[in-house]
Design a protein around this motif. Structure first.
Motif, short mmCIF file in Angstrom:
data_model
loop_
_atom_site.label_atom_id
_atom_site.label_comp_id
_atom_site.label_asym_id
_atom_site.label_seq_id
_atom_site.Cartn_x
_atom_site.Cartn_y
_atom_site.Cartn_z
N MET A 32 18.46 -3.17 -21.36
CA MET A 32 18.44 -2.05 -22.30
C MET A 32 17.94 -0.86 -21.49
N GLN A 33 18.77 0.14 -21.25
CA GLN A 33 18.38 1.19 -20.31
C GLN A 33 17.15 1.99 -20.79
N MET A 34 17.02 2.24 -22.05
CA MET A 34 15.83 2.92 -22.59
C MET A 34 15.69 4.35 -22.07
N HIS A 35 16.78 5.07 -22.01
CA HIS A 35 16.69 6.52 -21.77
C HIS A 35 16.39 7.16 -23.12
N ILE A 36 15.10 7.38 -23.40
CA ILE A 36 14.71 7.85 -24.72
C ILE A 36 14.15 9.27 -24.65
N VAL A 68 27.70 -5.98 -14.71
CA VAL A 68 28.56 -5.00 -15.37
C VAL A 68 27.68 -3.99 -16.08
N ASN A 69 28.04 -2.72 -15.95
CA ASN A 69 27.25 -1.62 -16.53
C ASN A 69 28.11 -0.81 -17.49
N GLU A 70 27.59 -0.60 -18.71
CA GLU A 70 28.16 0.36 -19.67
C GLU A 70 29.64 0.11 -19.97
N ALA A 71 29.95 -1.13 -20.38
CA ALA A 71 31.35 -1.49 -20.65
C ALA A 71 31.73 -1.38 -22.12
N HIS A 75 32.45 2.01 -14.56
CA HIS A 75 33.59 2.93 -14.53
C HIS A 75 33.24 4.23 -13.81
N SER A 76 31.92 4.41 -13.52
CA SER A 76 31.48 5.66 -12.88
C SER A 76 31.06 5.41 -11.43
N GLN A 77 30.95 6.48 -10.68
CA GLN A 77 30.57 6.40 -9.28
C GLN A 77 31.42 5.41 -8.49
N LEU A 78 32.73 5.49 -8.75
CA LEU A 78 33.70 4.72 -7.98
C LEU A 78 34.17 5.58 -6.81
N SER A 123 15.55 -1.45 -18.47
CA SER A 123 16.03 -1.31 -17.09
C SER A 123 16.01 0.10 -16.50
N GLU A 124 15.91 1.16 -17.35
CA GLU A 124 16.01 2.53 -16.82
C GLU A 124 15.14 3.49 -17.63
N LEU A 125 13.91 3.09 -17.88
CA LEU A 125 13.05 3.82 -18.82
C LEU A 125 12.70 5.22 -18.33
N GLU A 175 18.64 3.23 -7.08
CA GLU A 175 19.16 4.15 -8.11
C GLU A 175 20.66 4.38 -7.95
N ASN A 176 21.12 4.51 -6.69
CA ASN A 176 22.55 4.74 -6.42
C ASN A 176 23.10 3.92 -5.26
N ALA A 177 22.22 3.42 -4.40
CA ALA A 177 22.68 2.87 -3.12
C ALA A 177 23.61 1.68 -3.27
N PHE A 178 23.44 0.86 -4.27
CA PHE A 178 24.22 -0.38 -4.37
C PHE A 178 25.48 -0.21 -5.22
N LYS A 179 25.79 1.04 -5.56
CA LYS A 179 26.97 1.29 -6.40
C LYS A 179 28.24 1.30 -5.55
N PHE A 180 29.37 1.13 -6.20
CA PHE A 180 30.66 0.94 -5.53
C PHE A 180 30.94 2.07 -4.51
N SER A 230 13.97 12.90 -11.00
CA SER A 230 14.73 12.39 -12.14
C SER A 230 16.14 12.95 -12.21
N TRP A 231 17.05 12.11 -12.69
CA TRP A 231 18.44 12.54 -12.96
C TRP A 231 18.49 13.54 -14.11
N ILE A 232 17.43 13.55 -14.92
CA ILE A 232 17.36 14.49 -16.05
C ILE A 232 16.68 15.76 -15.52
N GLY A 286 19.63 -5.72 -8.22
CA GLY A 286 20.86 -5.05 -7.78
C GLY A 286 21.52 -4.27 -8.91
N HIS A 287 21.87 -3.00 -8.61
CA HIS A 287 22.50 -2.14 -9.63
C HIS A 287 23.56 -1.31 -8.96
N THR A 288 24.79 -1.36 -9.31
CA THR A 288 25.46 -2.27 -10.21
C THR A 288 26.83 -2.59 -9.62
O1 G3I Z 1 25.81 11.39 -2.64
C1 G3I Z 1 26.19 12.72 -3.02
C2 G3I Z 1 25.85 13.71 -1.91
O2 G3I Z 1 26.63 13.41 -0.75
C3 G3I Z 1 26.14 15.12 -2.39
O3 G3I Z 1 25.75 16.04 -1.39
C4 G3I Z 1 25.34 15.38 -3.68
C5 G3I Z 1 25.57 16.77 -4.22
O4 G3I Z 1 26.83 16.81 -4.82
O5 G3I Z 1 25.75 14.43 -4.69
C6 G3I Z 1 25.45 13.10 -4.29
O6 G3I Z 1 25.86 12.20 -5.29
C7 G3I Z 1 25.03 12.23 -6.46
C8 G3I Z 1 24.49 10.81 -6.69
O7 G3I Z 1 23.72 10.75 -7.91
C9 G3I Z 1 23.61 10.34 -5.52
O8 G3I Z 1 22.48 11.18 -5.44
C10 G3I Z 1 25.88 12.64 -7.66
O9 G3I Z 1 26.26 13.99 -7.50
C11 G3I Z 1 25.08 12.46 -8.95
O10 G3I Z 1 25.93 12.68 -10.07
C12 G3I Z 1 24.55 11.04 -9.04
O11 G3I Z 1 23.74 10.96 -10.22
C13 G3I Z 1 23.34 9.63 -10.54
C14 G3I Z 1 24.04 9.23 -11.85
O12 G3I Z 1 23.61 7.89 -12.21
C15 G3I Z 1 25.54 9.23 -11.70
O13 G3I Z 1 26.11 8.84 -12.93
C16 G3I Z 1 21.84 9.62 -10.77
O14 G3I Z 1 21.16 9.87 -9.53
C17 G3I Z 1 21.40 8.25 -11.31
O15 G3I Z 1 20.02 8.29 -11.69
C18 G3I Z 1 22.21 7.89 -12.54
O16 G3I Z 1 21.84 6.59 -12.93
C19 G3I Z 1 22.59 6.06 -14.04
C20 G3I Z 1 22.60 4.55 -13.89
O17 G3I Z 1 23.17 4.20 -12.64
C21 G3I Z 1 23.35 3.92 -15.05
N1 G3I Z 1 22.75 4.32 -16.31
C22 G3I Z 1 22.70 5.78 -16.52
C23 G3I Z 1 21.91 6.42 -15.38
C24 G3I Z 1 21.79 7.91 -15.61
O18 G3I Z 1 23.05 8.51 -15.56
#
Ligand code: G3I
Length: 340
Positions: A227-231, A151-154, A112-115, A258-260, A70-75, A313-315, A106-108
């Motif tokens: 197609m992420q499919m966040h519906i 590449v994600n969301e360009a 432009h996000s999570q840099l 990819s992200e239903l 979900e997040n581990a392989f991001k930049f 869930s992120w939601i 692998g994602h991603t």
């Molecule tokens: O790693 C930090 C941690 O150290 C800190 O204590 C904690 C509290 O601030 O935050 C942690 O980082 C969070 C990260 O997820 C890892 O858990 C971020 O705040 C949080 O914003 C981030 O959210 C992720 C989001 O991408 C970021 O844009 C979601 O879990 C993840 O499900 C979501 O996934 C994205 C896909 O990669 C791309 N498509 C959209 C989808 C939903 O946004």
């Protein structure tokens, strides 16, 4: 009379397997989701939860045959400082995939996000920086990761390229560069472009298809589109998603839902869905799985759920997934298994 009977039977058969507006999904056995589909069914996973939450871990092992970090392989996670890599979480997920025989997507690589903080102000050679990041990460996992969201969301909603740091520093060719670097690091990997709203926004989808077909014509390996499919509970009409998926498939790309998730937009206070809302959500999931199953098998990469349970869930409070906050299966879980 005989012809009437035949026609009635054919009409009945035509309706088989397709979810109806009144279909009710009750309990079902707990055999794996993917044993009820002809395509892989994956889930987005978190390394810490795999290590510390037995309910989470056991559902991942038992129900899914494909994983996405979900997040581990991001930049920001992999290269927190320039040239200094942190493989702790990625190695854990890779080893988990090896141990349990799961496909790992692998994602991603480029988003432009999570840099990490050092990237926006970077004053060195951006081309080398991008190549080094991709080469290190794709190369490290070439034995276990056979597909990447390169590449994600360009893209913007109007089908133009989003103005990102990558575009600013590398120009419009950065997407080609990323795919070429990923291919050089693992020539066997399937390479994807991943984005949201492709399921209902034809202008955005056409912008994506235009670029990717140009890259492919130039000899760049591009294999598929995520197609992420966040519906949501009511939008979009799944026929739109099915049509978009068919358009992608007919253009010769693999299709990955990819992200239903199905966001029920719960009011903040509630943590439960009513029985009707449970069925509404289940019918949405059944419609998505049914639409996807109608693609040519050669173009099916699979469906990936964007999380295990509503608690993961992120939601926040969207209650969008197949298992509830207590890791109990919902009617939506049974709906995903209704294909066969
Ligand atoms: O790693 C930090 C941690 O150290 C800190 O204590 C904690 C509290 O601030 O935050 C942690 O980082 C969070 C990260 O997820 C890892 O858990 C971020 O705040 C949080 O914003 C981030 O959210 C992720 C989001 O991408 C970021 O844009 C979601 O879990 C993840 O499900 C979501 O996934 C994205 C896909 O990669 C791309 N498509 C959209 C989808 C939903 O946004």
């Amino acid at each position: 009379m005989k012809n009437t009977i035949i026609i009635c039977c054919l009409l009945l058969l035509a309706g088989c397997g397709k979810p109806t507006a009144t279909q009710v999904y009750t309990t079902c056995d707990m055999t794996s989701i993917y044993s009820h589909t002809s395509f892989p069914v994956g889930v987005a996973v978190d390394a810490y939860k795999l290590q510390t939450n037995d309910q989470y871990r056991n559902i991942v092992i038992a129900q899914f045959n494909s994983l996405t970090g979900e997040n581990a392989f991001k930049f920001e996670s992999v290269e927190p400082a320039e040239g200094q890599y942190n493989w702790t979480e990625t190695d854990y997920i890779a080893d988990f995939a090896r141990q349990y025989g799961k496909r790992l997507h692998g994602h991603t690589l480029v988003w432009h996000s999570q840099l990490p903080d050092w990237v926006p102000g970077y004053t060195g050679d951006w081309r080398s920086m991008l190549r080094d990041h991709i080469t290190q990460e794709v190369g490290r996992y070439k034995d276990v990761i056979h597909s990447w969201d390169v590449v994600n969301e360009a893209f913007n909603e109007d089908g133009t390229l989003r103005s990102t740091l990558w575009l600013t520093h590398l120009g419009t060719g950065y997407i080609q560069m990323a795919f070429e670097d990923a291919h050089a690091a693992n020539p066997q990997a399937k390479l994807f472009y991943n984005d949201y709203n492709l399921e209902w926004n034809p202008q955005k989808l056409d912008g994506v298809l235009r670029l990717l077909t140009q890259l492919r014509a130039a000899g760049v390996q591009v294999d598929g589109i995520g197609m992420q499919m966040h519906i949501s509970s009511s939008y979009p009409d799944i026929s739109l998603a099915g049509d978009a998926a068919k358009k992608i498939a007919n253009t010769g790309f693999l299709v990955h839902f990819s992200e239903l998730d199905v966001n029920m937009k719960e009011p903040d206070s509630r943590t439960l869905l009513s029985a009707d809302e449970q069925q509404q959500q289940a019918r949405r999931y059944a419609a998505v799985f049914t639409a996807y199953s109608q693609l040519s098998p050669a173009q099916q990469f699979g469906i990936t759920l964007w999380g295990v349970s509503d608690a993961d869930s992120w939601i926040v409070r969207g209650l969008p997934l197949l298992f509830d906050n207590n890791y109990t299966s919902k009617p939506a879980y049974c709906a995903c298994k209704s294909l066969k």
